[in-house]
Design a protein around this motif. Sequence first.
Motif, short mmCIF file in Angstrom:
data_model
loop_
_atom_site.label_atom_id
_atom_site.label_comp_id
_atom_site.label_asym_id
_atom_site.label_seq_id
_atom_site.Cartn_x
_atom_site.Cartn_y
_atom_site.Cartn_z
N GLN A 1 1.10 -1.07 0.35
CA GLN A 1 -0.06 -0.09 0.10
C GLN A 1 0.62 1.30 -0.14
O GLN A 1 1.54 1.42 0.74
CB GLN A 1 -0.92 -0.49 1.65
N GLY A 2 0.58 1.97 -1.17
CA GLY A 2 1.29 3.28 -0.69
C GLY A 2 0.50 4.16 -0.90
O GLY A 2 -0.70 4.18 -0.70
N THR A 3 0.90 5.40 -2.16
CA THR A 3 -0.57 6.45 -2.26
C THR A 3 -1.30 6.19 -2.33
O THR A 3 -1.02 5.77 -4.35
CB THR A 3 0.55 7.93 -2.23
N TYR A 4 -1.97 6.04 -2.22
CA TYR A 4 -3.69 5.84 -2.39
C TYR A 4 -4.06 4.26 -2.86
O TYR A 4 -4.78 3.83 -2.39
CB TYR A 4 -4.13 6.61 -3.96
N LYS A 5 -3.32 3.69 -3.27
CA LYS A 5 -3.26 2.10 -4.20
C LYS A 5 -2.58 1.62 -3.20
O LYS A 5 -1.74 1.13 -2.73
CB LYS A 5 -2.09 2.29 -5.60
N TYR A 6 -3.78 0.14 -3.36
CA TYR A 6 -3.26 -1.11 -2.63
C TYR A 6 -2.91 -1.94 -3.78
O TYR A 6 -4.00 -2.73 -4.30
CB TYR A 6 -4.45 -1.73 -2.19
N ILE A 7 -2.10 -2.26 -3.34
CA ILE A 7 -1.79 -3.74 -5.01
C ILE A 7 -1.12 -4.51 -4.44
O ILE A 7 -0.64 -5.24 -3.59
CB ILE A 7 -0.42 -2.58 -6.19
N PHE A 8 -1.48 -5.83 -5.32
CA PHE A 8 -1.30 -7.52 -5.01
C PHE A 8 -0.45 -7.77 -6.05
O PHE A 8 -0.58 -7.40 -7.01
CB PHE A 8 -2.44 -8.08 -4.65
#
Lengths: 111, 116
Positions: free
Chosen positions: A94-101
């Motif tokens: 989880q970075g700025t705004y995005k939650y990436i898998f």
Amino acid sequence: AQSVTQPDIHITVSEGASLELRCNYSYGATPYLFWYVQSPGQGLQLLLKYFSGDTLVQGIKGFEAEFKRSQSSFNLRKPSVHWSDAAEYFCAVQGTYKYIFGTGTRLKVLA
Amino acid sequence: EAGVAQSPRYKIIEKRQSVAFWCNPISGHATLYWYQQILGQGPKLLIQFQNNGVVDDSQLPKDRFSAERLKGVDSTLKIQPAKLEDSAVYLCASTGQGSTTNEKLFFGSGTQLSVL
């Protein structure tokens, strides 16, 4: 750009053996890092997370993960695998705004 | 505490048809996500809402996919027209705080879509 890489698509271990699942991330700052597990037909369950402090994080079901900033890695480990650990494991960032898998690592456990 | 509710659980449609999925997040959760998980792959973020505003929809195929969260609570994801490659599980997830906090995602059980 923010990204997550899980280089191993499949891993097979014997019951009782140790386990390490690899996760590498790309992000400009220190991200929030997570490991999730998905058993067949089940939803995603959080195993552990890291956001600051001690770089060795303990999670549920005997799992732990170590954050290594120099290697941009957050590898998941378990000292002794149980047959019930067979599942798919996803690293997430989880970075700025995005939650990436990541694309996931499927774990098979041999009796 | 009630979890993230999604419906329907399963949907089978023919290509070029339309379909809609519904999600009701955990009460009070401001951030809502829609993910697409194709068999054998990780969840791919389609769209993220903060209350009723879109934070990120960069990977949403906007020519056929649309989503809304009009009152900042429940959300609907629509596909029109569907293609074969849209066959996947559509996951809804929510978190309580802002989009940069280190909270875990609470996932719904997903909607499994099969496009024939």
